[in-house]
Design a protein around this motif. Structure first.
Motif, mmCIF file in Angstrom:
data_model
loop_
_atom_site.group_PDB
_atom_site.id
_atom_site.type_symbol
_atom_site.label_atom_id
_atom_site.label_comp_id
_atom_site.label_asym_id
_atom_site.label_seq_id
_atom_site.Cartn_x
_atom_site.Cartn_y
_atom_site.Cartn_z
ATOM 1 N N UNK A 1 0.738 -1.197 -0.036
ATOM 2 C CA UNK A 1 0.110 0.075 -0.028
ATOM 3 C C UNK A 1 1.007 1.022 -0.063
ATOM 4 N N UNK A 2 0.401 2.317 -0.680
ATOM 5 C CA UNK A 2 1.307 3.384 -0.787
ATOM 6 C C UNK A 2 0.599 4.683 -1.464
ATOM 7 N N UNK A 3 0.740 5.773 -0.633
ATOM 8 C CA UNK A 3 0.005 6.980 -1.088
ATOM 9 C C UNK A 3 0.961 8.162 -1.579
ATOM 10 N N UNK A 4 1.020 8.057 -2.958
ATOM 11 C CA UNK A 4 1.947 8.926 -3.506
ATOM 12 C C UNK A 4 3.338 8.433 -3.431
ATOM 13 N N UNK A 5 4.342 9.134 -2.672
ATOM 14 C CA UNK A 5 5.691 8.419 -2.493
ATOM 15 C C UNK A 5 5.819 7.819 -0.905
ATOM 16 N N UNK A 6 4.646 7.987 -0.370
ATOM 17 C CA UNK A 6 4.774 7.314 1.044
ATOM 18 C C UNK A 6 4.253 5.792 0.878
ATOM 19 N N UNK B 1 4.848 -5.628 1.166
ATOM 20 C CA UNK B 1 4.814 -7.102 1.174
ATOM 21 C C UNK B 1 4.602 -7.600 2.403
ATOM 22 N N UNK B 2 3.819 -7.150 3.127
ATOM 23 C CA UNK B 2 3.392 -7.720 4.563
ATOM 24 C C UNK B 2 2.675 -8.858 4.566
ATOM 25 N N UNK B 3 3.286 -10.051 5.279
ATOM 26 C CA UNK B 3 2.349 -11.188 5.300
ATOM 27 C C UNK B 3 2.137 -11.410 6.993
ATOM 28 N N UNK C 1 -0.241 -2.582 18.156
ATOM 29 C CA UNK C 1 0.440 -1.746 16.925
ATOM 30 C C UNK C 1 0.888 -0.501 17.568
ATOM 31 N N UNK C 2 2.364 -0.248 17.252
ATOM 32 C CA UNK C 2 2.936 0.887 17.738
ATOM 33 C C UNK C 2 3.779 1.363 16.469
ATOM 34 N N UNK C 3 3.926 2.659 16.764
ATOM 35 C CA UNK C 3 4.814 3.437 15.589
ATOM 36 C C UNK C 3 4.413 4.891 15.674
ATOM 37 N N UNK D 1 7.932 0.830 11.542
ATOM 38 C CA UNK D 1 8.992 1.338 11.437
ATOM 39 C C UNK D 1 9.133 2.647 10.569
ATOM 40 N N UNK D 2 8.247 2.585 9.433
ATOM 41 C CA UNK D 2 8.553 3.622 8.179
ATOM 42 C C UNK D 2 8.846 2.798 7.321
ATOM 43 N N UNK D 3 8.562 3.669 6.026
ATOM 44 C CA UNK D 3 8.844 2.966 4.800
ATOM 45 C C UNK D 3 8.256 1.601 4.441
ATOM 46 N N UNK D 4 7.269 1.413 4.908
ATOM 47 C CA UNK D 4 6.441 0.078 4.634
ATOM 48 C C UNK D 4 7.027 -0.955 5.383
ATOM 49 N N UNK D 5 7.982 -0.742 6.526
ATOM 50 C CA UNK D 5 8.478 -2.048 7.315
ATOM 51 C C UNK D 5 7.766 -2.024 8.573
#
Length: 631
Positions: free
Chosen positions: A324-329, A334-336, A347-349, A509-513
């Protein structure tokens, strides 16, 4: 120094009394947490002290040298002003200089920037500017030219918090800081920073909070507002709970004694004594006092939660290669994950990392860019969202509940009417016929929780559930959730709540991680700090050792055994010890090179250099051995 005196204070809304006849004092340096049920008047009391509301009765005295700063749950802004103008709203030379400097920075106008720098020099604003930058940075406030009217609810709270902290930091020596739920809408790292900040600043503090770790870290006493009485307890939240339980037990015992005496005295009164002697009149007066005490009822109602959960089948939810991406964010990369029965995940972040988007994708509210979400046939979601209670038009509480169902099935096979179910959630008959718009923030949250459980969900998703709930309600909710047999997914900044209820975390953690961490929040923070310390030690290691380490790691053959826990710890300590010996050897060498030592000192330093060199060589050899094993 004496800050505040309050005598016989009372306040009502219509026929509903919030509190009456309460008295207290606040001294300089006091750090107090105010605890009470939702709707008891906590926020109203804070506003009275800040001069925002007027009491119906009683007196409030505030020392003329004391300035009261209020951080309100519903901050007020001039919406067409920028964030910058709303934060730096006082006309003060230092604040004006900082405001001009920040505005010039944003505009990138060199002429304005030079003029602003001159004003900063003249007013001595640089020292305070570093504190301002720390506050704005930690609260994630960067676009200072944005109009306040365009801010989201969470952004408004952050800007209001920044304004309050900046106000108390520069101008007033004697400040009473009053804070109403300051941790709402803050991520956990920011809450921890705020704890540290308030402990560093010399402030006198009165706050309302549901965050028990925050309360324990910042406050030294707890005040409980209970009906017409204000009880004061020294110590932390756990000590408050222990002493409150002892107080209630003592009150119950006292009422029991009064009831026994009342029965005896009632018999005597019924005999209608004719002799009105001084003694009998005194006994009659005493009778009415005993009667009043005997008819007392201890109002210690508890929210009751019980439900019949829908059956949870073998298949729960499967998430496969979600992107999932919004623009460049990037939100997901690849979350499983395959949910199992009884999963209890926190859930934290940081804010904006995509936690709410993930929850929406899970429920099918939003769609991923790619990947699959397979939901089991038996899944019934219960979603407690940050948006709170939603209703199209104002209606009475009981009418709103009946739009979901007329009755509620229980685990034992019975059922409850809507009115009975509302009673379990501490909505008495009068409140059941109140309009939703008239409820307090906490009462609306309690009603939202009720409507979610009315559907008997087996997969509960709670997005910041602790905001605006009082501590007694939170305690009951925690007990209920700890026994809940379905799946539980919680987004919360309340560390105590998370520690009690979850056994592993999704860390955004950001960047999709997304890191799947096995443990609760406190365990995650310990691990995180250990990682930070390890990185710091690595950065401090001598360049030669770093190069050798990299060479050894590259050259280490596959299949070597892993280090034991003891060896890992030794490995970490060796890096620190080698760095310390290198520093000592350098200092000793400089002393020798200076050529100003007596013979005896020269001899001692020469011997010490020899020992340090030998010890350094031994530790470097051991480090290399462990480095090969680690590879």
């Amino acid at each position: 120094m004496h800050y505040v005196s309050v005598e016989s204070l009372g306040k009502s809304y219509g026929i509903k009394p919030l509190f009456s006849n309460i008295s207290f004092h606040i001294e300089e340096g006091d750090k107090i947490a105010l605890v009470a049920r939702n709707g008891s008047g906590k926020s109203t009391l804070l506003k009275i002290l800040a001069g925002k509301e007027v009491p119906d009765s009683g007196k409030v005295w505030i020392n003329k040298d004391v300035t009261v700063a209020l951080f309100d749950q519903e901050p007020e802004f001039i919406d067409y002003w920028s964030v910058l103008n709303n934060i730096f709203h006082h006309d003060h030379p230092i604040l004006n200089a900082i405001k001009a400097f920040e505005a010039a920075n944003e505009s990138e106008d060199p002429v304005a920037l030079n003029a602003a720098i001159v004003r900063m020099d003249e007013t001595g604003g640089w020292d305070f500017d570093s504190k301002v930058k720390q506050i704005l940075g930690k609260l994630d406030i960067h676009n200072l030219s944005q109009a306040a009217g365009t801010l989201s609810g969470g952004q408004r709270k952050r800007v209001a918090l920044a304004r309050t902290l900046i106000d108390i930091g520069f101008e007033h020596k004697h400040t009473l800081l009053i804070m109403d739920e300051p941790t709402n809408h803050l991520d956990v790292q920011t809450v921890e920073w705020l704890e540290h900040y308030l402990n560093q600043e010399k402030v006198t503090l009165l706050l309302v909070t549901h965050d028990r770790y925050f309360l324990d870290a910042v406050c030294e006493e707890v005040w409980e507002l209970d009906g017409d009485d204000l009880y004061i307890y020294k110590g932390n939240y756990e000590q408050f709970m222990e002493r409150k339980a002892a107080r209630i037990e003592q009150q119950a015992s006292s009422i029991d004694k009064a009831r026994n005496l009342y029965r005896k005295e009632l018999e005597w009164m019924r005999k209608q004594p004719k002799a009105r002697t001084t003694k009998s009149k005194s006994r009659i007066d005493s009778f009415y006092e005993v009667e009043a005490k005997a008819k007392q009822r201890l109002e210690d109602q508890q929210l009751q939660l019980q439900m019949k959960m829908n059956r949870l089948g073998g298949k729960v939810i499967e998430l496969k290669k979600l992107h999932k991406q919004y623009g460049e964010k990037t939100i997901l990369k690849g979350f499983d994950y395959t949910f199992k029965k009884g999963d209890r995940i926190g859930i934290v972040g940081k804010n904006g990392a995509g936690k709410s988007t993930f929850l929406n994708i899970l429920q099918g509210i939003d769609q991923p860019d790619s990947g699959k979400v397979n939901i089991g046939d038996t899944i019934v979601f219960g979603y407690y969202s940050q948006q709170g209670l939603q209703w199209k038009e104002d209606m009475r509480v009981i009418e709103y509940v009946k739009t979901f169902a007329e009755s509620f099935p229980l685990a034992d096979g019975g059922s409850l009417s809507a009115a009975q179910f509302l009673q379990l959630f501490l909505f008495n008959p009068d409140q059941q016929y109140s309009y939703i718009s008239k409820l307090s923030g906490g009462e609306k949250k309690r009603l939202l929780l009720l409507t979610i459980l009315f559907r008997n969900p087996n997969f509960l998703i709670l997005d910041e559930p602790t905001n605006d709930l009082d501590l007694p309600t939170l305690a009951v909710l925690e007990n209920f959730l700890s026994e809940f047999q379905g799946c539980l997914l919680i987004v919360s900044h309340d560390r105590y709540f998370m520690d009690r209820l979850v056994d592993h975390l999704f860390v955004f953690e950001g960047e999709g991680n997304i890191r799947d961490f096995p443990g609760n929040y406190s365990q995650f923070r310990i691990w995180q700090k250990e990682q930070e310390e390890l990185e710091e030690l690595k950065s401090q290691a001598p360049p030669i050792i770093q190069a050798e380490k990299e060479t050894a790691t590259t050259a280490s053959p596959a299949g070597k055994k892993k280090l034991s826990f003891k060896e890992k710890r030794e490995f970490e300590l060796l890096e620190e010890a080698i760095a310390a010996l290198e520093r000592e050897k350098t200092v000793l060498g400089e002393k020798l090179a200076a050529g100003q030592l007596e013979y005896s000192e020269l001899q001692q330093i020469s011997e010490r250099i020899g020992k340090v060199s030998q010890e350094l060589e031994e530790k470097e050899m051991r480090w290399l051995e462990l480095s090969e094993l680690a590879g």
